[in-house]
Motif scaffolding. Structure first.
Motif, PDB file in Angstrom:
ATOM      1  N   PHE A  52      37.817  10.742  63.656  1.00 29.14           N
ATOM      2  CA  PHE A  52      38.189  11.619  64.768  1.00 29.14           C
ATOM      3  C   PHE A  52      37.194  11.459  65.904  1.00 29.14           C
ATOM      4  O   PHE A  52      36.141  10.847  65.755  1.00 29.14           O
ATOM      5  N   ARG A  53      37.556  12.013  67.037  1.00 30.33           N
ATOM      6  CA  ARG A  53      36.688  11.994  68.220  1.00 30.33           C
ATOM      7  C   ARG A  53      35.927  13.311  68.271  1.00 30.33           C
ATOM      8  O   ARG A  53      36.527  14.396  68.289  1.00 30.33           O
ATOM      9  N   ALA A  54      34.617  13.223  68.289  1.00 27.86           N
ATOM     10  CA  ALA A  54      33.765  14.415  68.253  1.00 27.86           C
ATOM     11  C   ALA A  54      33.974  15.288  69.481  1.00 27.86           C
ATOM     12  O   ALA A  54      34.054  14.786  70.604  1.00 27.86           O
ATOM     13  N   ASP A  55      34.068  16.575  69.248  1.00 34.05           N
ATOM     14  CA  ASP A  55      34.193  17.595  70.294  1.00 34.05           C
ATOM     15  C   ASP A  55      35.436  17.391  71.160  1.00 34.05           C
ATOM     16  O   ASP A  55      35.414  17.602  72.359  1.00 34.05           O
ATOM     17  N   ALA A  56      36.541  16.959  70.503  1.00 31.73           N
ATOM     18  CA  ALA A  56      37.788  16.715  71.239  1.00 31.73           C
ATOM     19  C   ALA A  56      38.954  17.526  70.668  1.00 31.73           C
ATOM     20  O   ALA A  56      40.110  17.226  70.937  1.00 31.73           O
ATOM     21  N   ARG A  57      38.662  18.522  69.840  1.00 28.26           N
ATOM     22  CA  ARG A  57      39.667  19.420  69.276  1.00 28.26           C
ATOM     23  C   ARG A  57      40.708  18.714  68.397  1.00 28.26           C
ATOM     24  O   ARG A  57      41.860  19.112  68.347  1.00 28.26           O
ATOM     25  N   GLN A  58      40.284  17.657  67.703  1.00 26.87           N
ATOM     26  CA  GLN A  58      41.187  16.953  66.789  1.00 26.87           C
ATOM     27  C   GLN A  58      41.065  17.483  65.365  1.00 26.87           C
ATOM     28  O   GLN A  58      41.915  17.199  64.529  1.00 26.87           O
TER      29      GLN A  58
END
Length: 156
Positions: A52-58
């Protein structure tokens, strides 16, 4: 490897994790050995790190923010309160629904999980001859999660 820098917002990451509730019983993991040890192994599940992408609400907020600052290979335990996981339990989401609206072939049993005609998986809390009380909360609403996380890789 070049990835000795700390995870920043927007970095893509791979993490292994094991999640328990406060009772210490594991209910989800990305590690096959942990699943076998905890008695939750599912032969149809692929046990691979979560991407996932950090701090991207995924992912849930507690994990999203929890990986920030971690370095590749680092492990930590995150204590994630309901507000940063699946929310607080909301009593108004337990609703009495007429059995006829559920379109079931047989009445459900208390404690059973059913799928509504709208496609929601819900738990049956109570049952009468005409109605079922269904819980539309996420099954982990109101629960604090204990998440053991290992940062496998950072992709910049």
């Amino acid at each position: 490897m070049e990835n000795s820098q700390a995870v920043e917002a927007g970095n893509y990451v791979l993490v292994d994790y094991t999640v328990t509730l406060e009772d210490g019983i594991a209910f989800d993991t990305t590690v096959k050995e942990q699943a076998l040890e905890a008695g939750i192994y599912d032969e149809e599940k692929k046990y691979t790190p979560l991407f996932f992408r950090a701090d991207a609400r995924q992912v849930i907020k507690g994990l999203d923010r929890g990986v920030l600052g971690m370095k590749e290979g680092e492990e930590k335990t995150l204590i994630i309160p309901p507000v940063e996981a699946y929310g607080e339990y909301k009593a108004y989401l337990a609703q009495d629904i007429p059995l006829e609206r559920l379109e079931l072939q047989a009445p459900p049993e208390v404690g059973e999980e059913i799928t509504t005609p709208g496609g929601r998986d819900v738990k049956v809390l109570a049952l009468t001859d005409t109605h079922a009380t269904l819980d539309f909360n996420h099954e982990l609403a109101g629960k604090t999660l204990i998440m053991k996380v290992k940062l496998v890789s950072v992709i910049r």
